[in-house]
Design a protein around this motif. Sequence first.
Motif, short mmCIF file in Angstrom:
data_model
loop_
_atom_site.label_atom_id
_atom_site.label_comp_id
_atom_site.label_asym_id
_atom_site.label_seq_id
_atom_site.Cartn_x
_atom_site.Cartn_y
_atom_site.Cartn_z
N ASP A 124 -0.13 -4.58 -4.40
CA ASP A 124 0.92 -4.87 -3.42
C ASP A 124 1.10 -3.72 -2.44
O ASP A 124 1.40 -3.93 -1.26
N VAL A 125 0.97 -2.50 -2.95
CA VAL A 125 1.12 -1.31 -2.11
C VAL A 125 0.01 -0.33 -2.46
O VAL A 125 -0.28 -0.10 -3.64
N LYS A 126 -0.61 0.24 -1.43
CA LYS A 126 -1.66 1.25 -1.65
C LYS A 126 -1.29 2.52 -0.88
O LYS A 126 -1.09 2.46 0.33
N LEU A 127 -1.23 3.62 -1.60
CA LEU A 127 -0.97 4.91 -0.95
C LEU A 127 -2.19 5.79 -1.15
O LEU A 127 -2.81 5.78 -2.23
N PHE A 128 -2.54 6.53 -0.12
CA PHE A 128 -3.61 7.53 -0.23
C PHE A 128 -2.94 8.88 0.02
O PHE A 128 -2.50 9.17 1.14
N ALA A 204 8.89 -0.29 2.64
CA ALA A 204 8.46 -0.89 3.90
C ALA A 204 7.35 -1.91 3.64
O ALA A 204 7.37 -3.02 4.18
N ALA A 205 6.41 -1.56 2.78
CA ALA A 205 5.29 -2.48 2.49
C ALA A 205 5.81 -3.74 1.80
O ALA A 205 5.38 -4.85 2.11
N MET A 206 6.77 -3.57 0.87
CA MET A 206 7.28 -4.73 0.14
C MET A 206 8.10 -5.63 1.07
O MET A 206 8.04 -6.84 0.96
N SER A 207 8.87 -5.02 1.99
CA SER A 207 9.67 -5.90 2.84
C SER A 207 8.79 -6.61 3.86
O SER A 207 9.03 -7.76 4.22
N CYS A 208 7.71 -5.94 4.27
CA CYS A 208 6.72 -6.58 5.15
C CYS A 208 6.09 -7.78 4.45
O CYS A 208 5.97 -8.88 5.02
N ALA A 209 5.69 -7.57 3.18
CA ALA A 209 5.05 -8.64 2.39
C ALA A 209 6.03 -9.78 2.20
O ALA A 209 5.66 -10.96 2.27
N GLY A 210 7.32 -9.43 1.96
CA GLY A 210 8.35 -10.46 1.77
C GLY A 210 8.49 -11.32 3.02
O GLY A 210 8.58 -12.54 2.95
N ARG A 211 8.48 -10.66 4.19
CA ARG A 211 8.63 -11.41 5.45
C ARG A 211 7.40 -12.29 5.69
O ARG A 211 7.52 -13.44 6.11
#
Length: 213
Positions: A124-128, A204-211
């Motif tokens: 769901d989220v990838k951080l580097f 931010a990534a999760m709310s983007c995915a939710g939208r």
Amino acid sequence: MIVAIDGPAASGKGTLAKRVAVHYGLPHLDTGLLYRAVARDALAQGIDLDDAGTAAKVASGLQVATLDDPALRTVGAGEAASRVARHPAVRTALLAYQRSFANRADGAVLDGRDIGTVICPDADVKLFVNASAEVRAMRRFLELTGRGIAVSEASVLADIRARDERDLTRGSAPLVQAPDAVLLETSNLDIDAAFRAAIDLIEAAMSCAGRAG
Ligand code: DC
């Protein structure tokens, strides 16, 4: 939620992953420990770390209950791990355990080198997480001397550069930022600031995915 956190040696990704996991109440897997444990077991059995087939057999028989062994935390264990990690057969032998850990009902946080690219390409989220080699070496130097281990700054920097070289250039699952991973550059951030930045990026990534969903 699956959170994939990748980055080079001593980038702080492990500390970050642990704190992110506690924050969300998720289980955490430090996948570097798997490679460190394979190297430990291979060395204990007198196996040449460059012998891919035998190292893969060791990887297949790995007892994950032994991952809390303090001997896995040494500089030598990290160096040995990067040697067994070059073998595709070793990586394949460790794949199923990592995938099943990631696919637990509530999700998980995994950190390593190839989580976003190979282990959990659909995370769901990838951080580097990255920082300059000099900053990473200084952090590692302070950590080691803080634990009473006598090392020089120059030797720690040389080890970091050697490990980067091996992790970045190996043919199988080299360290690379996934195209859909967000870069978290921590050269100028302390651990609290890096943690806050990571949480902001995850939210931010999760709310983007939710939208989008
Ligand atoms: O994250 P670490 O320093 O504990 O990792 C030790 C070594 O294991 C690292 O140099 C490369 C290897 N590794 C890997 O190839 N893939 C992973 N997912 C995690 C670690």
